[in-house]
Design a protein around this motif. Structure first.
Motif, mmCIF file in Angstrom:
data_model
loop_
_atom_site.group_PDB
_atom_site.id
_atom_site.type_symbol
_atom_site.label_atom_id
_atom_site.label_comp_id
_atom_site.label_asym_id
_atom_site.label_seq_id
_atom_site.Cartn_x
_atom_site.Cartn_y
_atom_site.Cartn_z
ATOM 1 N N THR A 25 0.802 -1.229 0.000
ATOM 2 C CA THR A 25 0.000 0.000 0.000
ATOM 3 C C THR A 25 0.832 1.275 0.000
ATOM 4 O O THR A 25 0.313 2.352 -0.275
ATOM 5 C CB THR A 25 -0.915 0.033 1.232
ATOM 6 N N LYS B 29 1.869 2.714 2.595
ATOM 7 C CA LYS B 29 1.550 3.464 3.804
ATOM 8 C C LYS B 29 2.681 3.337 4.829
ATOM 9 O O LYS B 29 3.338 2.295 4.931
ATOM 10 C CB LYS B 29 0.247 2.953 4.422
ATOM 11 N N ASP C 141 0.838 9.722 1.925
ATOM 12 C CA ASP C 141 0.791 8.597 0.988
ATOM 13 C C ASP C 141 1.744 8.775 -0.188
ATOM 14 O O ASP C 141 1.720 8.001 -1.130
ATOM 15 C CB ASP C 141 -0.643 8.369 0.480
ATOM 16 N N TYR D 299 -2.594 14.205 -3.744
ATOM 17 C CA TYR D 299 -1.948 13.319 -2.779
ATOM 18 C C TYR D 299 -1.395 14.145 -1.626
ATOM 19 O O TYR D 299 -1.153 15.343 -1.767
ATOM 20 C CB TYR D 299 -0.803 12.536 -3.434
#
Length: 326
Positions: free
Chosen positions: A122, A124, A139, A153
């Motif tokens: 992901t 993250k 992110d 973003y």
């Protein structure tokens, strides 16, 4: 009489079935698992530009100087394997021409060391494995997620120590290669403190004081590869100043540049890496599945046809005298 089965037909049919099963497996199972942040990364990115910096030896700000920012990212493979995360050790230096030739990060104008830990799927942030800074968020940072979208973003700004909203600005090319462009500005805001002689911030009677650091950025810009999230080019216009505790006026300019940008060499290396990554992902996600499906169909039809033809040409037992009489 028993009918014989053609070995070639069975091989063709078996291979065809195997390839037909392999095709969706590559597209739906292998390709998504290939989209993982690498753990063995070893990349050096260099920004260059002109600006001002505070010369501690001369106790003054030097203007119109050539500045070089060197960022080295080294994947910690051992820590990554133990944690199942992407663990990257990041070292960044800011140099003037005098400190650059020393080739010693400890003698740079500024040297920072961080450890970024992210989820490999992901992108993250993950708080483990000695991650530094501990409040790392957002992110997008050294890398965007895979399959970057045409939307805004949040980007982690290490100098600010917080996130910055980046706006999607359309498509742009780097060395002829197209990516997605994102940009933002950062209004002046406090970003920590630093102990300095009070004289620097017009507090001569205070001895050492914890001066306030204030940071702004006149122009952040990133061009990012759509499929892999790799940064193809980056620009930044940082300004870091000192204020007296509780003060409203800038007293010392620590660093200021209207534009620091990836060098042409860094841009070329980033584009080449993005092309290579895209080729591998396209192979397992598109080329190989399509090719396997096409070949599987051909082999399956061929094997079925050979079996059908063998059955037609096999002599029939109907109507044949099997009593053994003359």
């Amino acid at each position: 009489m028993r009918r014989s089965v053609s070995p070639v037909a069975l091989v063709f049919l078996g291979l065809g079935v195997f390839l037909l099963v392999l095709s969706p497996l590559l597209a739906w199972y292998v390709e998504p698992r290939a989209k993982r942040t690498p753990t063995d990364v070893n990349v050096t990115s260099v920004f260059k530009g002109t600006g001002s910096y505070f010369d501690q030896s001369a106790v003054k700000t030097r203007k119109d100087q050539e500045l070089t920012v060197t960022r080295r990212v080294l994947g910690n493979v051992s820590a990554s394997e133990k944690s199942g995360r992407a663990v990257w050790d990041v070292s960044q230096t800011i140099d003037s021409p005098d400190t650059l030739k020393l080739d010693d990060p400890r003698k740079s104008f500024q040297w920072t060391v961080e450890r970024w830990v992210t989820d490999r799927e992901t992108n993250k942030p993950v708080r483990c494995c000695g991650a530094k800074p501990k409040n790392f968020a957002g992110d997008a940072y050294l890398k965007w997620p895979f399959d970057v979208e045409e939307r805004d973003y949040t980007w982690w700004d290490s100098t600010l120590g917080g996130t910055v909203p980046l706006q999607y600005k359309g498509r742009a090319k780097v060395k002829g290669y197209e990516g997605l462009r994102f940009a933002a500005t950062v209004e002046q805001q406090r970003a920590g403190s630093r102990q300095v002689p009070g004289l620097l911030v017009d507090r001569p009677k205070s001895g050492q004081v914890h001066a306030e650091q204030w940071y702004s950025n006149s122009g952040l810009e990133f061009i990012v590869d759509e499929r892999t999230g790799r940064i193809l080019n980056a620009k930044t216009g940082p300004k870091m100043v000192l204020r007296a505790p509780g003060g409203k006026q800038d007293k010392v300019t620590l660093l200021q540049s209207d534009k620091l940008e990836f060098t042409s060499k860094t841009q070329r290396e980033a584009v080449d890496l993005a092309k290579d990554d895209n080729s591998r992902l396209e192979l397992v996600g598109q080329t190989a599945p399509v090719g396997a499906a096409a070949a599987g169909g051909v082999f399956s039809v061929g094997g079925g046809f050979l079996l059908w033809r063998r059955g037609r040409n096999e002599p029939s037992l109907e109507g044949r005298d099997t009593s053994g009489g003359a």
